[in-house]
Design an enzyme around this catalytic site. Structure first.
Site, PDB file in Angstrom:
ATOM      1  N   HIS A  67       0.816  -1.219   0.000  1.00  0.00           N
ATOM      2  CA  HIS A  67       0.000   0.000   0.000  1.00  0.00           C
ATOM      3  C   HIS A  67       0.852   1.273   0.000  1.00  0.00           C
ATOM      4  CE1 HIS A  67       0.331  -0.102   4.527  1.00  0.00           C
ATOM      5  NE2 HIS A  67       0.398   1.205   4.333  1.00  0.00           N
ATOM      6  N   ASP A 108      -0.089  -7.604   1.430  1.00  0.00           N
ATOM      7  CA  ASP A 108       0.443  -6.242   1.520  1.00  0.00           C
ATOM      8  C   ASP A 108       1.963  -6.267   1.639  1.00  0.00           C
ATOM      9  OD1 ASP A 108       0.505  -3.504   1.713  1.00  0.00           O
ATOM     10  OD2 ASP A 108      -0.164  -3.420   3.803  1.00  0.00           O
ATOM     11  N   SER A 132       3.930   2.527   8.361  1.00  0.00           N
ATOM     12  CA  SER A 132       3.587   1.514   7.367  1.00  0.00           C
ATOM     13  C   SER A 132       4.798   1.071   6.567  1.00  0.00           C
ATOM     14  CB  SER A 132       2.538   2.066   6.414  1.00  0.00           C
ATOM     15  OG  SER A 132       1.307   2.269   7.045  1.00  0.00           O
TER      16      SER A 132
END
Length: 284
Positions: free
Chosen positions: A83, A130, A229
């Site tokens: 992402h 992911d 992230s």
């Protein structure tokens, strides 16, 4: 990590040929009982594999430098979350050897990204698979402050209750506006899959056991957050070396009670990572 961080959000390869957890690695954090949300500074150089991914000099995601050759002390491959790079990133660079992004140390290195490749089955709606690779324009040489992280064996599982360390330059509180210029860290335990799955089912989110796992405290209070992230979630193995078992992926809010952070399970993707390294890396 996130605010189902917009369902955007959550530690490298020792050798393409097979030995994934046998090379030497520098000592790291001695104490992991600290949070990113709430803000505790990591010991400088204690996460020598961590990378700050930046667009035009502004940090937006983390990553980890992984080994691509057993014979060369350099790497041009960074492991991160899909992402982070799904929408494309113009002006993308990777900075290694960093601690305070506002005050670069002598050993800090920044390299332009040449290409990004995310998992072909990545689903931006569910955040399944992911995981992504950033190929750098030139290799970053290892040093006393820059080292690759070890990856787990394919299919390896992390025991429930095992405590790992996640680090990053993300937000220090949910709803904050500025990421941290200082590298922060937090220690959180792995939560049993059933507990994680039931908690997220109430939010309408499916947690795939093979591809994801959760970590955090029942009472909340400790977690990664937006800007973390793609960063590494590492655990000590039986030899006292650190291995990246997770990638910061997503969550609902940051450090909320009963909603542990969700991490991509790296051991589920060892074959894919090897293939990307063999295809993309110029290090031989």
């Amino acid at each position: 990590m996130r605010s189902v961080w917009a369902v955007v959000a959550a530690v490298g390869l020792s050798g393409c040929g097979g030995e994934l957890v046998e090379h030497e690695q520098v000592a790291v954090v001695d104490s992991v009982g600290q949070e990113i949300v709430g803000g505790v500074e990591a010991r400088p150089n204690s996460h020598p594999w961590i990378v700050s991914l930046q667009e035009y000099g502004s940090h937006f995601c983390g990553g980890s430098l992984i080994r691509v050759s057993a014979n060369v002390e350099a790497s041009d491959i960074v492991l991160t979350a899909a992402h982070c790079v799904y929408d494309g990133n113009s002006g993308l660079t990777a900075t290694a050897g960093a601690h305070n992004l506002d005050s670069p140390p002598a050993g800090q290195v920044t390299v332009q990204a040449a290409r990004t490749v995310y998992h072909p089955r990545y689903d931006p709606d569910t955040t399944l698979h992911d995981i992504a690779i950033v190929k750098l324009e030139r290799p970053i040489r290892f040093s006393s402050t820059i080292q690759p992280i070890l990856l787990p064996a394919a299919g390896a599982q992390v025991a429930d209750g095992a405590e790992g360390t996640v680090a990053g330059w993300g937000l220090t509180r949910e709803g904050g506006y500025d990421t941290s210029s200082i590298l922060m860290q937090v220690g959180v335990p792995v939560v049993p899959h059933r507990t994680v799955a039931e908690a997220y089912a109430r939010e309408g989110i499916d947690i795939d056991k093979a591809a994801m796992f959760g970590a955090g405290y029942t009472q909340g209070g400790k977690d990664s957050c937006q800007g973390d992230s793609g960063g590494p979630f590492v655990f000590k193995n039986g030899s006292g070396k650190y291995v990246q078992q997770g990638i910061v992926s997503f969550g609902v809010g940051c450090a909320r009670a009963g909603l542990p952070g969700i991490y991509t399970r790296v051991s589920n993707y060892i074959g894919w990572i090897r293939t990307q390294v063999q295809t993309l890396s110029s290090v031989r």
